[in-house]
Design a protein around this motif. Structure first.
Motif, short mmCIF file in Angstrom:
data_model
loop_
_atom_site.label_atom_id
_atom_site.label_comp_id
_atom_site.label_asym_id
_atom_site.label_seq_id
_atom_site.Cartn_x
_atom_site.Cartn_y
_atom_site.Cartn_z
N MET A 1 0.79 -1.22 0.02
CA MET A 1 0.18 0.04 -0.16
C MET A 1 1.01 1.23 0.10
O MET A 1 0.59 2.27 -0.50
CB MET A 1 -0.86 -0.04 1.40
N TYR A 2 2.04 1.32 0.48
CA TYR A 2 2.86 2.26 0.60
C TYR A 2 3.46 2.76 -0.65
O TYR A 2 3.59 3.92 -0.72
CB TYR A 2 4.13 1.90 1.49
N ASP A 3 3.53 1.87 -1.67
CA ASP A 3 3.66 2.38 -3.02
C ASP A 3 2.71 2.91 -3.85
O ASP A 3 3.03 3.05 -5.05
CB ASP A 3 4.68 1.31 -3.76
N LEU A 4 1.38 2.84 -3.40
CA LEU A 4 0.34 3.40 -4.21
C LEU A 4 0.32 5.08 -4.28
O LEU A 4 0.91 5.63 -3.26
CB LEU A 4 -1.02 3.08 -3.58
N THR A 5 -0.02 5.65 -5.37
CA THR A 5 -0.45 7.02 -5.04
C THR A 5 -1.77 7.33 -4.47
O THR A 5 -2.63 6.39 -4.12
CB THR A 5 -0.43 7.61 -6.65
N GLY A 6 -1.75 8.62 -4.14
CA GLY A 6 -3.05 9.02 -3.49
C GLY A 6 -4.15 8.77 -4.18
O GLY A 6 -5.13 8.25 -3.93
N PHE A 7 -4.01 8.85 -5.53
CA PHE A 7 -5.38 8.84 -6.26
C PHE A 7 -5.62 7.15 -6.43
O PHE A 7 -6.79 6.85 -6.31
CB PHE A 7 -5.00 9.07 -7.94
N GLN A 8 -4.65 6.23 -6.43
CA GLN A 8 -4.76 4.76 -6.69
C GLN A 8 -5.27 4.48 -5.12
O GLN A 8 -6.26 3.80 -5.05
CB GLN A 8 -3.58 3.91 -6.57
N ARG A 9 -5.26 4.88 -3.84
CA ARG A 9 -5.78 4.74 -2.76
C ARG A 9 -7.21 5.36 -2.75
O ARG A 9 -7.77 4.60 -2.16
CB ARG A 9 -4.83 5.52 -1.47
N ASP A 10 -7.42 6.35 -3.17
CA ASP A 10 -8.85 6.97 -3.39
C ASP A 10 -9.61 5.92 -4.33
O ASP A 10 -10.64 5.72 -4.06
CB ASP A 10 -8.87 8.20 -3.93
N LEU A 11 -9.04 5.49 -5.32
CA LEU A 11 -9.78 4.40 -5.87
C LEU A 11 -10.29 3.05 -5.14
O LEU A 11 -11.09 2.61 -5.02
CB LEU A 11 -8.83 3.95 -7.14
N LEU A 12 -9.34 2.60 -4.48
CA LEU A 12 -9.53 1.74 -3.43
C LEU A 12 -10.80 1.81 -2.41
O LEU A 12 -11.57 1.03 -2.30
CB LEU A 12 -8.43 1.24 -2.77
N TYR A 13 -10.73 3.15 -2.18
CA TYR A 13 -11.83 3.61 -1.15
C TYR A 13 -13.24 3.55 -1.79
O TYR A 13 -13.88 2.99 -1.26
CB TYR A 13 -11.44 4.80 -0.38
N VAL A 14 -13.22 3.96 -2.99
CA VAL A 14 -14.42 4.02 -3.81
C VAL A 14 -14.79 2.77 -4.11
O VAL A 14 -16.10 2.46 -3.87
CB VAL A 14 -14.36 4.90 -4.95
N ILE A 15 -13.80 2.07 -4.51
CA ILE A 15 -14.30 0.52 -4.96
C ILE A 15 -14.91 -0.33 -3.51
O ILE A 15 -15.94 -0.81 -3.69
CB ILE A 15 -13.18 -0.29 -5.53
#
Length: 91
Positions: A1-15
């Protein structure tokens, strides 16, 4: 998870917050949050990255529409992130 961008983390939250969302539903949620347009050229490559990392699974609803769900690993990573955040943010 540490290597994800903020945008990618936001995608995870939405999904995680939707029931098998398709790409356009994810795009609409993020556009509402960011208050600007999210281009397909940004959205889909980042979704593919999450699939490649084993955090998200992509399914096919019909010939034109894919849907996305968190994998078990994706859910564990998201839970670990929330626990880490809770150490620093107490609202």
């Amino acid at each position: 998870m540490y290597d994800l961008t903020g945008f990618q983390r936001d995608l995870l939250y939405v999904i995680a917050g939707e029931e098998e969302p398709h790409g356009l539903a994810i795009k609409e949620e993020l556009e509402e949050y960011y208050e600007k347009e999210i281009h397909h050229g940004r959205l889909y490559p980042n979704l593919d990255t999450l699939v490649d990392k084993g955090l998200v699974e992509k399914g096919q609803r019909d010939r034109r529409t894919n849907f996305y769900t968190l994998t078990r690993r994706g859910r564990r990573e998201l839970e670990a992130r929330r626990e880490w955040e809770a150490q620093y943010v107490d609202l």
